[in-house]
Design a protein around this motif. Structure first.
Motif, mmCIF file in Angstrom:
data_model
loop_
_atom_site.group_PDB
_atom_site.id
_atom_site.type_symbol
_atom_site.label_atom_id
_atom_site.label_comp_id
_atom_site.label_asym_id
_atom_site.label_seq_id
_atom_site.Cartn_x
_atom_site.Cartn_y
_atom_site.Cartn_z
ATOM 1 N N ALA A 8 28.315 -11.345 -30.133
ATOM 2 C CA ALA A 8 26.892 -11.031 -30.352
ATOM 3 C C ALA A 8 26.522 -10.020 -31.492
ATOM 4 O O ALA A 8 27.138 -9.142 -31.460
ATOM 5 C CB ALA A 8 26.269 -10.292 -28.906
ATOM 6 N N ILE A 9 25.846 -10.440 -32.492
ATOM 7 C CA ILE A 9 25.405 -9.510 -33.504
ATOM 8 C C ILE A 9 24.002 -9.499 -33.510
ATOM 9 O O ILE A 9 22.997 -10.057 -33.703
ATOM 10 C CB ILE A 9 25.614 -10.384 -34.611
ATOM 11 C CG1 ILE A 9 27.335 -10.804 -34.855
ATOM 12 C CG2 ILE A 9 25.270 -9.565 -36.195
ATOM 13 C CD1 ILE A 9 27.555 -11.574 -35.921
ATOM 14 N N TYR A 10 23.786 -7.915 -33.538
ATOM 15 C CA TYR A 10 22.444 -7.269 -33.333
ATOM 16 C C TYR A 10 21.856 -7.052 -34.795
ATOM 17 O O TYR A 10 22.599 -6.132 -35.387
ATOM 18 C CB TYR A 10 22.058 -6.346 -32.456
ATOM 19 C CG TYR A 10 22.221 -6.689 -30.945
ATOM 20 C CD1 TYR A 10 21.089 -7.167 -30.195
ATOM 21 C CD2 TYR A 10 23.530 -7.125 -30.232
ATOM 22 C CE1 TYR A 10 21.402 -7.694 -28.815
ATOM 23 C CE2 TYR A 10 23.779 -7.290 -28.903
ATOM 24 C CZ TYR A 10 22.495 -7.886 -28.390
ATOM 25 O OH TYR A 10 22.787 -8.257 -26.896
ATOM 26 N N LEU A 11 21.120 -7.561 -35.317
ATOM 27 C CA LEU A 11 20.652 -7.361 -36.739
ATOM 28 C C LEU A 11 20.566 -5.778 -36.977
ATOM 29 O O LEU A 11 20.728 -5.430 -38.194
ATOM 30 C CB LEU A 11 19.512 -7.946 -37.104
ATOM 31 C CG LEU A 11 20.038 -9.325 -37.970
ATOM 32 C CD1 LEU A 11 20.318 -9.018 -39.343
ATOM 33 C CD2 LEU A 11 20.881 -10.226 -37.172
ATOM 34 N N ARG A 172 29.506 -17.110 -33.734
ATOM 35 C CA ARG A 172 28.824 -15.954 -33.524
ATOM 36 C C ARG A 172 27.387 -16.191 -32.662
ATOM 37 O O ARG A 172 26.805 -17.417 -32.673
ATOM 38 C CB ARG A 172 28.578 -15.079 -34.680
ATOM 39 C CG ARG A 172 27.598 -15.910 -35.653
ATOM 40 C CD ARG A 172 27.081 -15.141 -36.937
ATOM 41 N NE ARG A 172 26.072 -15.628 -37.674
ATOM 42 C CZ ARG A 172 25.670 -15.387 -39.004
ATOM 43 N NH1 ARG A 172 26.129 -14.268 -39.356
ATOM 44 N NH2 ARG A 172 24.799 -16.104 -39.403
ATOM 45 N N LYS A 173 26.868 -15.073 -32.104
ATOM 46 C CA LYS A 173 25.793 -15.138 -31.513
ATOM 47 C C LYS A 173 24.881 -13.976 -31.990
ATOM 48 O O LYS A 173 24.967 -12.983 -32.040
ATOM 49 C CB LYS A 173 25.876 -15.106 -30.031
ATOM 50 C CG LYS A 173 24.449 -15.135 -29.133
ATOM 51 C CD LYS A 173 23.772 -16.329 -29.129
ATOM 52 C CE LYS A 173 22.297 -16.526 -28.166
ATOM 53 N NZ LYS A 173 22.034 -17.842 -28.335
ATOM 54 N N VAL A 174 23.738 -14.637 -32.700
ATOM 55 C CA VAL A 174 22.778 -13.679 -33.643
ATOM 56 C C VAL A 174 21.433 -13.488 -32.543
ATOM 57 O O VAL A 174 21.031 -14.461 -32.024
ATOM 58 C CB VAL A 174 22.225 -14.159 -34.727
ATOM 59 C CG1 VAL A 174 21.211 -13.310 -35.389
ATOM 60 C CG2 VAL A 174 23.394 -14.217 -35.748
ATOM 61 N N VAL A 175 21.080 -12.244 -32.072
ATOM 62 C CA VAL A 175 20.111 -11.948 -31.171
ATOM 63 C C VAL A 175 19.053 -10.656 -32.005
ATOM 64 O O VAL A 175 19.644 -9.740 -32.555
ATOM 65 C CB VAL A 175 20.616 -11.537 -29.998
ATOM 66 C CG1 VAL A 175 19.194 -11.167 -29.022
ATOM 67 C CG2 VAL A 175 21.520 -12.176 -29.165
ATOM 68 N N PHE A 176 17.931 -11.262 -31.951
ATOM 69 C CA PHE A 176 16.979 -10.197 -32.615
ATOM 70 C C PHE A 176 16.193 -9.584 -31.636
ATOM 71 O O PHE A 176 15.627 -10.275 -30.414
ATOM 72 C CB PHE A 176 16.117 -10.972 -33.516
ATOM 73 C CG PHE A 176 16.482 -11.860 -34.894
ATOM 74 C CD1 PHE A 176 17.633 -11.182 -35.305
ATOM 75 C CD2 PHE A 176 16.046 -12.600 -35.358
ATOM 76 C CE1 PHE A 176 18.372 -11.994 -36.224
ATOM 77 C CE2 PHE A 176 16.754 -13.261 -36.559
ATOM 78 C CZ PHE A 176 17.679 -12.865 -36.857
ATOM 79 N N ASN A 177 15.911 -8.422 -31.474
ATOM 80 C CA ASN A 177 14.929 -7.542 -30.686
ATOM 81 C C ASN A 177 13.804 -7.089 -31.677
ATOM 82 O O ASN A 177 14.066 -6.155 -32.198
ATOM 83 C CB ASN A 177 15.561 -6.660 -29.904
ATOM 84 C CG ASN A 177 14.847 -5.882 -29.045
ATOM 85 O OD1 ASN A 177 13.550 -5.721 -29.312
ATOM 86 N ND2 ASN A 177 15.356 -5.697 -27.727
ATOM 87 N N PRO A 178 12.582 -7.790 -31.632
ATOM 88 C CA PRO A 178 11.647 -7.455 -32.629
ATOM 89 C C PRO A 178 11.233 -6.046 -32.598
ATOM 90 O O PRO A 178 11.005 -5.291 -33.581
ATOM 91 C CB PRO A 178 10.268 -8.333 -32.312
ATOM 92 C CG PRO A 178 11.172 -9.402 -31.827
ATOM 93 C CD PRO A 178 12.247 -9.182 -30.982
ATOM 94 N N LYS A 179 11.291 -5.599 -31.221
ATOM 95 C CA LYS A 179 10.562 -4.031 -31.214
ATOM 96 C C LYS A 179 11.520 -3.058 -31.656
ATOM 97 O O LYS A 179 11.443 -2.154 -32.379
ATOM 98 C CB LYS A 179 10.262 -3.966 -29.395
ATOM 99 C CG LYS A 179 9.207 -4.766 -29.188
ATOM 100 C CD LYS A 179 8.891 -4.300 -27.536
ATOM 101 C CE LYS A 179 7.680 -4.844 -27.123
ATOM 102 N NZ LYS A 179 7.451 -4.655 -25.689
ATOM 103 N N MET A 209 14.060 -17.677 -36.924
ATOM 104 C CA MET A 209 15.142 -17.275 -37.964
ATOM 105 C C MET A 209 16.511 -17.343 -36.878
ATOM 106 O O MET A 209 17.607 -17.697 -37.051
ATOM 107 C CB MET A 209 15.125 -16.119 -38.742
ATOM 108 C CG MET A 209 14.045 -16.442 -39.931
ATOM 109 S SD MET A 209 15.087 -17.488 -41.047
ATOM 110 C CE MET A 209 16.260 -16.427 -41.575
ATOM 111 N N GLU A 210 16.373 -16.575 -35.667
ATOM 112 C CA GLU A 210 17.283 -16.502 -34.613
ATOM 113 C C GLU A 210 17.798 -17.893 -34.327
ATOM 114 O O GLU A 210 19.324 -17.983 -34.355
ATOM 115 C CB GLU A 210 16.587 -15.845 -33.514
ATOM 116 C CG GLU A 210 17.802 -15.524 -32.418
ATOM 117 C CD GLU A 210 17.004 -14.763 -31.026
ATOM 118 O OE1 GLU A 210 17.548 -15.343 -30.098
ATOM 119 O OE2 GLU A 210 16.458 -13.638 -31.251
ATOM 120 N N VAL A 211 16.954 -18.862 -34.083
ATOM 121 C CA VAL A 211 17.282 -20.113 -33.520
ATOM 122 C C VAL A 211 18.313 -20.742 -34.865
ATOM 123 O O VAL A 211 19.323 -21.352 -34.547
ATOM 124 C CB VAL A 211 16.420 -21.155 -33.372
ATOM 125 C CG1 VAL A 211 16.675 -22.555 -33.120
ATOM 126 C CG2 VAL A 211 15.463 -20.542 -32.025
#
Length: 286
Positions: A8-11, A172-179, A209-211
């Protein structure tokens, strides 16, 4: 597929992992450049190119062989390319593009694809020159570089791709957390939103973009179709583009050179610009 590559990759880590407590403005603009030239919002150098559904912003510096700069995605901006602009503009015509949804470029309405991104870049190129251009892209910008070289070989002389290896869904798994992204450096995002034409669409754009990042493919079909010379570069410790995926891409590219910078991560050119620059110069000359 090697399970070690699936993570899991958090930007947010693009900033925190590489630069510790430095804020985004510093992380994506070297200390020697901060507040000197407002790259990405420089009215003296800025222009727009019209695509099917969006206005794409770009800046031009210097004279000579055209070289297009494409920054990274989400946290990326033209600011991060500052040292490239300063160094290249002494001998090249530098075309620094703010990709759609970043900086002063519109998001548009069409689905997100690398074909669309390639067409955006071509629209900018066609406004400026009929010559073949060199493209230097980082991360998302590097994947766009691959795509435009594949789609429009008659327009591309060489590609320098930084931090972009083989990619297939599930790798990979990209996950964005906007906050979290917005709170990482509030001053940076205040500045960025102030120049964005559609800031109210930003979080929806990030969701799309996450999708997109989790479903995109860059593999044998793409790499094998690129005939121009490609310098593929990465940091040895890059977690966004693990070393094995970069080597896989290198092996699939028919006309390629490989450069791995030791002890550096994803944003390798900000960690060790000198090493990156010394590797790029011979490639540009040959």
């Amino acid at each position: 597929m090697n399970s070690k590559l699936i993570s899991a990759i958090y930007l947010v880590f693009c900033c925190s992992y590489v630069y510790g407590q430095q804020n985004l403005r510093r992380a994506f603009q070297p200390p020697s450049i901060v507040n000197k030239i407002p790259y990405g919002a420089n009215a003296k150098a800025g222009h727009y190119a019209k695509t099917k559904d969006a206005n794409i912003y770009y800046e031009v510096y210097g004279k000579g062989q055209p070289i297009v700069l494409l920054h990274g995605g989400i946290l990326g901006s033209t600011i991060e390319m500052a040292e490239f602009i300063d160094s290249l503009s002494k001998n090249f015509q530098v075309i620094a593009v703010s990709t759609r949804g970043h900086g002063k470029s519109e998001i548009g309405s069409l689905p997100i694809t690398y074909e669309q991104k390639a067409d955006d870049v071509l629209s900018v190129i066609n406004v400026i020159t009929k010559e073949k251009v060199v493209i230097l892209g980082f991360s998302d910008g590097a994947y766009t570089s691959y795509k435009i070289a594949s789609m429009y070989p008659e327009r591309i002389k060489k590609v320098i791709a930084i931090g972009a290896g083989e990619q297939i869904p599930g790798l990979r798994k990209v996950v964005f957390n906007p906050k979290e992204l917005l709170n990482t450096d509030k001053a940076y995002w205040t500045q960025q939103k102030a120049i964005m034409p559609e800031p109210e669409k930003l979080e929806d754009f990030w969701a799309k973009m996450e999708v997109f990042y989790n479903t995109m493919t860059a593999s044998k079909e793409l790499f094998g179709s690129i005939k121009c010379p490609v310098l593929i570069m990465a940091g040895e410790l890059d977690r966004n583009a693990p070393l094995s995926t970069v080597i896989n891409a290198y092996n699939m590219l028919p006309n390629s050179q490989l450069c791995i910078i030791p002890n550096t991560g994803h944003v390798v050119f900000l960690e060790n610009f000198a090493a990156v620059w010394e590797s790029i110069v011979p490639f540009l000359k040959y």
